[in-house]
Write a protein that holds these residues in place. Structure first.
Motif, mmCIF file in Angstrom:
data_model
loop_
_atom_site.group_PDB
_atom_site.id
_atom_site.type_symbol
_atom_site.label_atom_id
_atom_site.label_comp_id
_atom_site.label_asym_id
_atom_site.label_seq_id
_atom_site.Cartn_x
_atom_site.Cartn_y
_atom_site.Cartn_z
ATOM 1 N N PRO A 91 47.606 49.922 34.306
ATOM 2 C CA PRO A 91 47.647 48.587 34.917
ATOM 3 C C PRO A 91 46.327 48.222 35.566
ATOM 4 N N SER A 92 46.038 46.938 35.598
ATOM 5 C CA SER A 92 44.874 46.460 36.336
ATOM 6 C C SER A 92 45.236 46.321 37.806
ATOM 7 N N VAL A 93 44.242 46.127 38.648
ATOM 8 C CA VAL A 93 44.480 45.952 40.083
ATOM 9 C C VAL A 93 45.354 44.737 40.329
ATOM 10 N N ARG A 133 37.653 45.096 44.098
ATOM 11 C CA ARG A 133 37.536 46.282 44.952
ATOM 12 C C ARG A 133 38.232 46.053 46.294
ATOM 13 N N LEU A 134 38.121 44.827 46.820
ATOM 14 C CA LEU A 134 38.790 44.512 48.073
ATOM 15 C C LEU A 134 40.316 44.564 47.916
ATOM 16 N N SER A 169 42.318 48.277 32.834
ATOM 17 C CA SER A 169 41.999 46.873 32.632
ATOM 18 C C SER A 169 40.987 46.433 33.669
ATOM 19 N N LYS A 170 40.013 45.626 33.242
ATOM 20 C CA LYS A 170 38.984 45.148 34.155
ATOM 21 C C LYS A 170 39.162 43.657 34.360
ATOM 22 N N SER A 171 38.800 43.191 35.545
ATOM 23 C CA SER A 171 38.878 41.775 35.844
ATOM 24 C C SER A 171 37.611 41.114 35.352
ATOM 25 N N GLU A 199 33.639 38.734 41.113
ATOM 26 C CA GLU A 199 35.022 39.078 40.799
ATOM 27 C C GLU A 199 35.259 40.575 40.935
ATOM 28 N N GLU A 200 34.283 41.374 40.530
ATOM 29 C CA GLU A 200 34.437 42.821 40.681
ATOM 30 C C GLU A 200 34.508 43.210 42.151
#
Length: 575
Positions: A288-290, A515-516, A497-499, A510-511
């Motif tokens: 899963p992505s963040v 992270r936040l 998955s990356k944003s 966006e990265e």
């Protein structure tokens, strides 16, 4: 009725009895197409005007019968008499059914012994309340629907029925939020344990009745399974379902552990529960992505908080196999692989919710607990609508009842161990520890209750009857732990998955935002696993907002998504 903002409710309010309960005429409707009556029941669609002569079959009060569902009730002329203890099946008056309608009568079988045994389950069915012949019903269904096995559980099999004339899956657009996907339903096929048997491989009548009652109760609550109907069947495995079983077994042998179709004989009883297709369970979301984790967790938490408020609900078995996800907007290019959905690059950077285009459904209430609503009705409400006389009889009040499953301390869910597995399974270990934490909490609540009220009535009460919403918080902690672990494993494999923006270019801003969000999720897990015992899903929300781990803007988006607010921009972030 407008829902009060969560922050206006006291934290203690979440720990007491629910405020507004579901039930009777007091049920609220959330979004479009959320009531059972507004959803087409696929199990009845193959019985249409081509099989029933509408000129000869009449419904109640002289009205023509609907060809979709009401025709089934009228054309199948056998009706089970529950007033006589369900001891016989009586045919409709002669001449009331056409020749084609008589052919449909074959769907129902006469079995007074079985009818008496299953009468509590038949009472939960829609009309006609009867025992269906499995082979005949499945043969008719196979002419219109493709049968596919999609999963199985300890209770039985899960099948999907899709109309054969539907476009291929890749060309089917994902429904907009507030719309129901048309043309398919999910069916749980559950073998019913014979009256004289104690086989653990089949489900008891009492357990099935509880599950159906729970499905009906939670049906209107956002984020819970949409119940469509129930049928009770008798017979051996039909060919269409058997072929689907063996095709699934050939493709996924490790996921096919239930008895073979040939195990069941011609007098086997089944419960067939129809629900909306809620998508794939979280077992299939490997990396899963963040933003997917953020959306899934808070949608699940919101649904549980609604359940706590409306029905004093505890799931008590909310592992990742009991949460389904499904794309909700056309931004996703496929309805089959939700893990591949990408965030919308045009959303405001201050918003975290809605970037996965996913919605959540909580399923499987086998171990769950809930309280039915108190309802009242006067006797004239049940009288004929054509009657001009009004009754002055006092209203009849139905006391609330508790639906729950007793869980003895020596139950396998509390005693099972993963030490025998050749390869350690941390996810399963976390799941087992959650069961045991749930037991310890229940025993602690029971001990305090007996100390405060040593009466005989209180001592005789099963502790699992009690409303202990901390169990929901325990499962939310296990959910977040599992999703974060899968994210970290995916990142280690390079498959997370990356944003990224829709054009595929890296976006440093966006990265940084991702992270936040990830840091916030990890802090939230520390809170859930910490010494401060959050005692409900609602309390988790309040604590997260107070600590800045959940922004009010995001929480409003979560609630709008689950409530089916058409003006909220689907389940994407509010702008």
């Amino acid at each position: 009725m407008a829902r009060r903002p969560l922050t206006e409710r006291s934290a203690q309010g979440w720990n007491q009895q629910p405020g507004r309960r579901m039930g009777g005429s007091q049920k609220r409707v959330y979004g479009k197409g959320s009531t059972a009556s507004s959803r087409a029941v696929l199990s009845e669609q193959f019985l249409d005007e081509n099989e029933v002569d509408q000129q000869n079959v009449q419904g109640g009060h002289g009205k023509a019968v609907s060809p979709l569902s009401s025709s089934l009730s009228s054309a199948l002329s056998y009706t089970l008499s529950l007033e006589d203890g369900a001891k016989h099946v009586s045919p409709a008056p002669a001449g009331s059914v056409s020749e084609k309608g008589k052919e449909v009568q074959n769907l129902l079988v006469v079995d007074s012994t079985a009818a008496t045994y299953i009468s509590p389950l038949l009472a939960e069915c829609d009309k006609p309340k009867g025992l269906y012949d499995f082979l005949t019903w499945a043969e008719k269904a196979a002419k219109t629907f493709k049968v596919t096995k999609v999963a199985e559980g300890s209770y039985g099999e899960v099948f999907k029925l899709e109309k054969k004339d539907m476009p291929s899956e890749r060309s089917v657009p994902t429904p907009e939020h507030g719309q129901q996907a048309q043309g398919s339903s999910i069916f749980k096929l559950i073998p019913l344990r014979p009256k004289s048997s104690k086989s653990a491989k089949q489900t008891s009548l009492e357990s099935l009745v509880r599950e159906v009652q729970m499905l009906k109760l939670m049906d209107p609550v956002p984020g819970f399974a949409r119940f469509k109907g129930l049928k009770v069947l008798r017979g051996s495995y039909p060919p269409s379902f058997g072929e689907a079983y063996y095709y699934h077994k050939a493709r996924r042998p490790s996921d096919s552990q239930n008895p073979r179709p040939s195990t069941y004989r011609d007098k086997q009883l089944w419960a067939l529960i129809e629900m909306d297709d809620a998508g794939e369970d979280l077992e299939n979301l490997k990396s899963p992505s963040v933003y997917q984790i953020f959306d899934i967790f808070w949608l699940t938490c919101c649904a549980l908080s609604y359940g706590e408020e409306e029905a004093a609900f505890e799931h008590r078995d909310l592992h990742i196999g009991n949460i389904c996800i499904k794309p909700t907007t056309t931004r996703s290019s496929t309805t089959k692989t939700p893990a591949n959905t990408l965030p919308d690059a045009n959303l405001p950077p201050t918003t975290s919710f809605g970037r996965s285009s996913l919605n959540v459904t909580i399923i499987d209430y086998t171990l769950s607990r809930a309280t039915t609503a108190t309802s009242s009705s006067s006797s004239n409400e049940a009288s004929s609508p054509n009657s001009s006389k009004s009754s002055s009889a006092p209203p009849v009040t139905t006391k609330p009842s508790i639906i729950y499953t007793p869980l003895p301390p020596n139950s396998s869910i509390f005693t099972q161990s993963t030490s025998r597995h050749p390869v350690p399974n941390p996810t399963l270990q976390r799941q087992n520890s959650t069961y045991r934490a749930m037991l310890r909490h229940a025993q602690s609540v029971e001990a305090r209750s007996r100390a405060e009220d040593p009466s005989r009535e209180n001592r005789k009460r099963d502790m699992w009857q009690r409303f202990m919403p901390r169990t929901n918080a325990l499962w939310l902690a296990a959910l977040l732990w599992t999703l974060l672990r899968r994210f970290e494993q995916g990142a280690e494999r390079g498959g997370g998955s990356k944003s990224v923006g829709s054009g595929g270019n890296d976006d440093a801003g966006e990265e940084g935002r991702e992270r936040l969000v990830l840091a916030g999720l990890r802090s939230l897990l520390d809170l859930l696993d910490g010494e401060e015992m959050l005692d409900s899903a609602g309390a988790v929300v309040l604590a997260a907002i107070e600590r800045g781990l959940l922004q009010r803007r995001d929480w409003d988006g979560v609630r709008a998504c689950l409530d089916g607010d058409a003006d909220s921009g689907s389940c994407s972030a509010t702008k």
